[in-house]
Scaffold this active site. Structure first.
Site, PDB file in Angstrom:
ATOM      1  N   GLY A 145      44.654  48.062  33.400  1.00  0.00           N
ATOM      2  CA  GLY A 145      43.977  47.078  34.231  1.00  0.00           C
ATOM      3  C   GLY A 145      42.533  46.925  33.794  1.00  0.00           C
ATOM      4  N   CYS A 146      41.901  45.831  34.199  1.00  0.00           N
ATOM      5  CA  CYS A 146      40.523  45.574  33.756  1.00  0.00           C
ATOM      6  C   CYS A 146      39.553  46.602  34.335  1.00  0.00           C
ATOM      7  CB  CYS A 146      40.103  44.154  34.108  1.00  0.00           C
ATOM      8  SG  CYS A 146      40.238  43.719  35.860  1.00  0.00           S
ATOM      9  N   TYR A 147      39.641  46.887  35.632  1.00  0.00           N
ATOM     10  CA  TYR A 147      38.736  47.879  36.218  1.00  0.00           C
ATOM     11  C   TYR A 147      38.950  49.271  35.617  1.00  0.00           C
ATOM     12  CZ  TYR A 147      37.153  44.687  39.938  1.00  0.00           C
ATOM     13  OH  TYR A 147      36.585  43.643  40.649  1.00  0.00           O
TER      14      TYR A 147
END
Length: 331
Positions: A145-147
């Site tokens: 995921g990006c985070y």
């Protein structure tokens, strides 16, 4: 030249992956599929990407006979498609959350029933800088995921050193992180001139961050809260670490230099970074500082959530899976 299909190319990340692969010198983009906008050309839906292919409904008889696939479906919808592609001998990079978590019970607690639980053990967590060797030999890569991408790159050197006693992650991202089908909170009227926390105490990236921090040696739950910014793309994570022992600036800087000196897509900055510095790149830019007054360690990392947080990292992983130079097509 390996041929590739992008499944779910009508979404932001899938469309960008198609853009990168259409121009890639070593891959042939054969088709783009979608669950919506079927029949439209991708360069009509996203003119800036200039991919002159028509979005088709996925047909595994035709689209599964390729060397690789990037699957950009939402969680839940992705797993059955990924499993079917693997059965056909296709290497897959999956952008959903369906194969990121290693524990089925944890996955079902956060996402619901899994569509291909028997495949979970086959997946390699594709944070390239931390799992390069495993990615190189993988047939299924779970794109982070990006985070978690920004958070884990920010904290990995400290986690490996056993230096994290506690950590608070204050994260901020542009509205594209919510995808095309987002709710009214990402509408211009709601997002403009506003900053809003969301997923407080229950964001689905939390177990992913905890899982990978534990794998790096920091078995502590991160207090993680994301915020929505009035930006189209870009992401910044601010990490506040309580260390297990005192650490000064010189030692902290040395730890990060040792970890990332040879990493082509991680830059160590001399000042806190901003999201514009990495826009439309595969770069994660990091700044670390020891706070003498509080004894805390502060680490800031910024990425483009659609690039390093999704599509360009998928291509980075795909390059490794096919023995190509890691930065080919994304540098």
């Amino acid at each position: 030249m390996p041929d590739v299909v992008v499944c779910g190319a009508s979404g932001y990340a899938g469309a960008l992956a198609a853009h990168l692969l259409w121009r890639h010198p070593a891959f042939e983009l054969r088709a783009v599929t979608a669950r919506s906008d079927v029949g439209r050309r991708l360069d009509d839906l996203y003119p800036r990407h200039r991919v002159p292919l028509v979005l088709e409904e996925l047909d595994l008889e035709r689209h599964g006979k390729v060397d690789a696939a990037v699957v950009a479906y939402p969680h839940g919808a992705s797993a059955p498609v990924v499993s079917a592609l693997l059965d056909l001998g296709t290497k897959v990079v999956d952008l959903s959350a369906d194969f990121r978590l290693t524990d089925l019970e944890v996955y079902e607690r956060w996402y619901g029933e899994h569509g291909a639980p028997d495949r979970m053990d086959e997946a390699v967590y594709g944070l390239t800088e931390l799992r390069r060797q495993e990615v190189s030999g993988a047939t299924l890569v779970a794109n982070p995921g990006c985070y978690p991408t920004a958070t884990l790159l920010a904290l990995a050197p400290l986690a490996r050193a056993g230096a994290i006693a506690d950590v608070v992650v204050d994260a901020k991202s542009g509205v594209s992180g919510a995808g095309r089908g987002a709710d009214d909170t990402t509408h211009f009227v709601s997002a403009d001139e506003n900053v809003t926390p969301y997923g407080v105490g229950g964001h689905r990236h939390s177990p992913e961050i905890d899982q990978e921090l534990a794998a790096l040696g920091a078995d502590v739950p991160a207090a993680f809260t994301p915020h929505l910014l009035p930006l189209d793309q870009g992401e910044l994570v601010s990490c506040y670490v309580t260390p297990r022992r005192e650490m000064d600036d010189a030692e902290l800087r040395g730890l990060y230099l040792e970890a990332y000196a040879d990493e082509p897509f991680v830059e160590l900055a001399d000042r806190p970074p901003g999201v514009r510095e990495v826009r439309d790149t595969n770069i994660c830019r990091i700044f670390a500082r020891a706070d003498e007054r509080t004894g805390k360690l502060m680490v800031f990392a910024t990425i483009d959530n659609l690039w390093k947080g999704a599509a360009s990292q998928a291509v980075q992983n795909l390059n490794l899976m096919f023995g190509r130079p890691e930065g080919e097509g994304i540098s």
